[in-house]
Motif scaffolding. Structure first.
Motif, PDB file in Angstrom:
ATOM      1  N   ARG A 100       0.838  -1.211   0.000  1.00  0.00           N
ATOM      2  CA  ARG A 100       0.000   0.000   0.000  1.00  0.00           C
ATOM      3  C   ARG A 100       0.872   1.260   0.000  1.00  0.00           C
ATOM      4  O   ARG A 100       0.492   2.280  -0.572  1.00  0.00           O
ATOM      5  N   HIS A 101       2.036   1.169   0.643  1.00  0.00           N
ATOM      6  CA  HIS A 101       2.964   2.303   0.623  1.00  0.00           C
ATOM      7  C   HIS A 101       3.569   2.485  -0.766  1.00  0.00           C
ATOM      8  O   HIS A 101       3.710   3.613  -1.255  1.00  0.00           O
ATOM      9  N   LYS A 123       2.219   1.679  -3.512  1.00  0.00           N
ATOM     10  CA  LYS A 123       1.184   2.199  -4.405  1.00  0.00           C
ATOM     11  C   LYS A 123       1.066   3.719  -4.268  1.00  0.00           C
ATOM     12  O   LYS A 123       0.884   4.434  -5.259  1.00  0.00           O
ATOM     13  N   MET A 124       1.161   4.205  -3.021  1.00  0.00           N
ATOM     14  CA  MET A 124       1.089   5.653  -2.794  1.00  0.00           C
ATOM     15  C   MET A 124       2.274   6.380  -3.420  1.00  0.00           C
ATOM     16  O   MET A 124       2.190   7.569  -3.748  1.00  0.00           O
TER      17      MET A 124
END
Length: 422
Positions: free
Chosen positions: A75-76, A78-79
């Motif tokens: 998720r990091h 992706k950011m």
């Protein structure tokens, strides 16, 4: 060891089409022992290797960053998809910088293939210290550790439109003072002889020669000599090369575009826009090369005098080589580059002390200012910018001076004896 060339390296024959040739002052340079020649050869190999392998060592840091990025939670990652793309852009910029560096090394009088073979270079890659490729935020790059990444910033400062503000801060006061004292309208071309010690990439030297003065630059750094030869002799058109001088500034960036901003150089081609005055560059250590009294009408120093173990040596040498009535124009801080260098001796006099030294050496101070705001090799879009409140002065060697300065020590001893007798 500094990256200063020896006499043997300074006497390679330049191209006959060159605007500026590298030379030294001696017509018969001292012969080196075989051991000294081998040491000099290995040192040059190290400098050239640092330039040729700029890309390899610069990409290593990017690869380390991306490796850590890959270890983050998905998720990091992706950011940070835009940031990952930015790292790819950084790689492209490093590749393009290497293209320019490769061109700098072609047909350079300091780097002919007979002196530096590819086999020799490969053998030195493992020996290149990490600091050879590191950027230093102070001015240590103008003394004895001028490194590859710093050279790119120096090109931007001296020879791009983006460096105009810094040049205006540092060079214009010097040029204005010289023109006021030696009005070009009152002198024939090349009648006024000027020396610029620590000339770096040569822009101040070039600008003075463009005003009709005979101007000689002096530089001891292999990095600066290689780069200045490229700009002065191998760039026939304005803005013909692209460079990314801030690509290694990974912190204090507002936008990714600020880190990978391009500059084009040279903003003025010296080969196309040749100066009216004579222009030359002498390679070597200032104190060793300049020993002849009464040789120059003017000495112009910019960010230079604090590059000495003993600044008094510089001041006395400047006084000695000036003709009676000649002037010394200085601008810069008192960083004292040797002050925190291990195994190096250094004194760090205050400006108050320097003024006393200037008086004692024999100079007449015509003008003196403090607090001139001067930046040095700053990314104009960075969140962090530093600047100096530099010193500026114009001093004159008295017309009635004996000139050679060889009796300074004897005079000191005489005065000491007089004080003792009292």
């Amino acid at each position: 060891m500094s990256d200063m060339p020896s006499s043997s390296m300074m006497n390679r024959k330049p191209s006959t089409s060159s605007l500026v040739s590298l030379s030294n002052m001696s017509t018969e340079p001292p012969l080196l022992t075989p051991e000294e020649e081998e040491e000099e050869k290995q040192h040059l190999q190290k400098i050239v290797a640092a330039l040729r392998y700029y890309r390899k060592y610069s990409l290593a840091k990017v690869n380390k960053t991306e490796s850590y990025l890959n270890s983050l939670p998905r998720r990091h990652q992706k950011m940070l998809s835009k940031y990952r793309h930015h790292l790819s852009t950084v790689r492209d910029c490093i590749d393009k910088n290497q293209v320019v560096i490769k061109k700098m090394l072609v047909d350079n009088p300091l780097c002919d293939s007979s002196a530096v073979s590819q086999r020799d270079l490969d053998g030195h890659i493992a020996k290149i210290r990490h600091q050879d490729m590191e950027h230093y935020e102070d001015h240590v790059e103008h003394f004895h550790i001028l490194k590859a990444q710093s050279t790119l910033k120096a090109i931007a400062r001296d020879w791009s439109a983006e460096g105009a503000e810094e040049r205006n801060q540092s060079y214009k006061p010097i040029i204005d003072a010289i023109e006021q004292y030696y009005n070009p309208k009152d002198y024939m071309e090349n009648e006024v002889k000027i020396l610029v010690p620590g000339c770096g990439l040569g822009r101040l030297t070039y600008e003075l020669a463009c005003r009709g003065y005979e101007c000689e630059g002096n530089e001891f750094s292999y990095f600066m000599l290689i780069a200045s030869n490229f700009v002065l002799n191998c760039c026939p058109d304005d803005n013909m090369h692209s460079l990314y001088p801030w690509v290694h500034h990974t912190v204090n960036n507002l936008r990714g575009a600020d880190q990978v901003a391009v500059v084009r150089f040279p903003d003025v081609s010296p080969a196309r826009n040749k100066p009216t005055g004579k222009l030359s560059v002498v390679a070597g250590d200032f104190l060793e090369v300049y020993t002849t009294p009464d040789s120059y009408d003017c000495v112009a120093t910019c960010f230079f005098i604090d590059c000495a173990n003993n600044v008094i040596d510089f001041i006395e040498t400047i006084y000695r080589i000036l003709v009676p009535g000649g002037i010394w124009v200085n601008l810069g801080p008192l960083l004292y580059h040797f002050s925190d260098v291990h195994h190096e001796d250094s004194i760090e006099p205050t400006f108050e002390d320097i003024r006393l030294v200037i008086d004692n050496v024999g100079f007449e101070v015509l003008s003196s200012k403090t607090g001139l705001r001067t930046k040095y090799a700053q990314n104009p879009n960075s969140m962090l910018k530093s600047e100096y409140e530099s010193l500026f002065w114009v001093c004159r060697k008295p017309l009635n001076s004996s000139g050679d300065g060889d009796n300074m020590e004897d005079e000191d001893n005489r005065r000491d004896n007089e004080v003792f007798d009292d």
